[in-house]
Enzyme design. Structure first.
Site, PDB file in Angstrom:
ATOM      1  N   THR A  51      -4.156   6.221   1.974  1.00 39.24           N
ATOM      2  CA  THR A  51      -4.408   7.596   2.404  1.00 39.24           C
ATOM      3  C   THR A  51      -5.213   8.359   1.350  1.00 39.24           C
ATOM      4  O   THR A  51      -4.913   9.500   1.010  1.00 39.24           O
ATOM      5  CB  THR A  51      -3.102   8.358   2.757  1.00 39.24           C
ATOM      6  OG1 THR A  51      -2.211   7.477   3.448  1.00 39.24           O
ATOM      7  CG2 THR A  51      -3.395   9.528   3.668  1.00 39.24           C
ATOM      8  N   GLU A  82       0.868  -1.181   0.000  1.00 35.84           N
ATOM      9  CA  GLU A  82       0.000   0.000   0.000  1.00 35.84           C
ATOM     10  C   GLU A  82       0.895   1.219   0.000  1.00 35.84           C
ATOM     11  O   GLU A  82       1.563   1.514   0.986  1.00 35.84           O
ATOM     12  CB  GLU A  82      -0.918   0.001   1.230  1.00 35.84           C
ATOM     13  CG  GLU A  82      -1.802   1.241   1.301  1.00 35.84           C
ATOM     14  CD  GLU A  82      -2.502   1.384   2.651  1.00 35.84           C
ATOM     15  OE1 GLU A  82      -2.842   0.357   3.283  1.00 35.84           O
ATOM     16  OE2 GLU A  82      -2.688   2.548   3.078  1.00 35.84           O
ATOM     17  N   ARG A 133       0.426  10.247   0.763  1.00 35.44           N
ATOM     18  CA  ARG A 133       0.726  11.374   1.656  1.00 35.44           C
ATOM     19  C   ARG A 133       2.084  12.010   1.376  1.00 35.44           C
ATOM     20  O   ARG A 133       2.471  12.950   2.056  1.00 35.44           O
ATOM     21  CB  ARG A 133       0.586  10.948   3.115  1.00 35.44           C
ATOM     22  CG  ARG A 133       1.579   9.960   3.590  1.00 35.44           C
ATOM     23  CD  ARG A 133       1.303   9.549   5.030  1.00 35.44           C
ATOM     24  NE  ARG A 133       0.308   8.505   5.101  1.00 35.44           N
ATOM     25  CZ  ARG A 133       0.203   7.636   6.104  1.00 35.44           C
ATOM     26  NH1 ARG A 133       1.004   7.721   7.138  1.00 35.44           N
ATOM     27  NH2 ARG A 133      -0.712   6.704   6.098  1.00 35.44           N
ATOM     28  N   LYS A 175     -11.109  -1.587   6.283  1.00 39.33           N
ATOM     29  CA  LYS A 175      -9.964  -1.369   7.155  1.00 39.33           C
ATOM     30  C   LYS A 175     -10.495  -0.997   8.539  1.00 39.33           C
ATOM     31  O   LYS A 175     -11.491  -0.275   8.648  1.00 39.33           O
ATOM     32  CB  LYS A 175      -9.134  -0.233   6.560  1.00 39.33           C
ATOM     33  CG  LYS A 175      -8.016   0.314   7.416  1.00 39.33           C
ATOM     34  CD  LYS A 175      -7.117   1.208   6.560  1.00 39.33           C
ATOM     35  CE  LYS A 175      -6.257   2.115   7.415  1.00 39.33           C
ATOM     36  NZ  LYS A 175      -5.175   2.745   6.652  1.00 39.33           N
TER      37      LYS A 175
HETATM   38  C1  3PG Z   1      -0.342   4.548   8.769  1.00 38.91           C
HETATM   39  O1  3PG Z   1      -1.153   5.356   9.168  1.00 38.91           O
HETATM   40  O2  3PG Z   1       0.765   4.854   8.310  1.00 38.91           O
HETATM   41  C2  3PG Z   1      -0.710   3.130   8.768  1.00 38.91           C
HETATM   42  O3  3PG Z   1      -1.925   2.951   9.383  1.00 38.91           O
HETATM   43  C3  3PG Z   1       0.341   2.319   9.443  1.00 38.91           C
HETATM   44  O4  3PG Z   1       0.342   2.585  10.777  1.00 38.91           O
HETATM   45  P1  3PG Z   1       1.542   2.042  11.687  1.00 38.91           P
HETATM   46  O5  3PG Z   1       2.718   2.932  11.400  1.00 38.91           O
HETATM   47  O6  3PG Z   1       1.039   2.194  13.100  1.00 38.91           O
HETATM   48  O7  3PG Z   1       1.793   0.610  11.288  1.00 38.91           O
END
Ligand code: 3PG
Length: 211
Positions: A73, A45, A49, A133
């Site tokens: 995102t 994924e 961002r 999710k």
């Molecule tokens: C994020 O917001 O980058 C993802 O949900 C991953 O979260 P994490 O860094 O807590 O694994």
């Protein structure tokens, strides 16, 4: 591109762990994808961002076609189409609004929309979603929350993301309403910056063995 990717439920079957990455350098995209594939993780994924997100999806889709690349995102209308045009095979949102969901539905790309409460999950189910999710997982109640909603919402399956680690991932993956988890621990910024693809491959191998 051998993997059918027709519905959000298909996303949950790709790997026990979906690596979530915010790339700072487009040049990292393909070597990262190849390292994950060597480690047995066939999806990534790539979040939108960072400015490198969209071009990285494009690169991976073109140069590492065995990787099933999702765009993460997704928070604004317009992003779904741009991600699909870049080659994203699925979309991920942290949360949802009707405006965003209408836009994503129009793209025709499967998506995991984010829900953090029972009502959010039910609203997505009303729109036909059965896979979503759960975000931010640890902060929103974690494993006990998912256990508690399995009874009243038996048709829904989740990809918990947010605060997941190699230590707590197995307890999530053991739940019947969890298909996979998402996490950033496979793609730490220091390893990306150092181009340490061997170490990332090893993290992927360990993650792939979690289920
Ligand atoms: C994020 O917001 O980058 C993802 O949900 C991953 O979260 P994490 O860094 O807590 O694994």
């Amino acid at each position: 591109m051998n993997h059918p990717m027709n519905t959000a439920a298909d996303v949950l079957e790709l790997a026990p762990v979906v690596p979530v990455v915010a790339l700072d350098d487009v040049a990292h995209a393909v070597p990262l994808a190849e390292a994950l594939l060597r480690g047995g993780i066939r999806t990534i994924e790539v979040t939108l961002r960072t400015p490198a997100g969209l071009p990285s999806i494009e690169r991976i889709a073109a140069e590492a076609p065995d990787m099933v690349t999702g765009a993460g995102t997704i928070t604004e209308p317009g992003q779904a189409k741009r991600a699909a045009d870049a080659g994203a095979r699925y979309l991920v949102t942290p949360g949802t609004t009707d405006r965003l969901l209408d836009d994503i539905d129009a793209s025709g790309v499967p998506y995991l929309a984010g829900a953090g409460t029972v009502s959010e999950a039910m609203r997505l189910a009303e729109r036909g979603a059965t896979a979503m999710k759960f975000f931010p997982a640890e902060q929103s109640g974690g494993v006990p929350f998912l256990k508690a909603i399995a009874g009243p919402l038996p048709d829904l399956r989740f990809c918990p993301t947010g605060g997941i680690s190699p230590q707590n991932a197995p307890s999530y993956l053991a739940l019947p309403n969890v298909g996979c988890v998402g996490g950033s621990w496979l793609t730490p910024k220091n390893l990306l910056a150092a181009g340490d693809w061997a170490q990332i491959e090893q993290l992927a191998r360990e993650a792939a063995a979690l289920r």
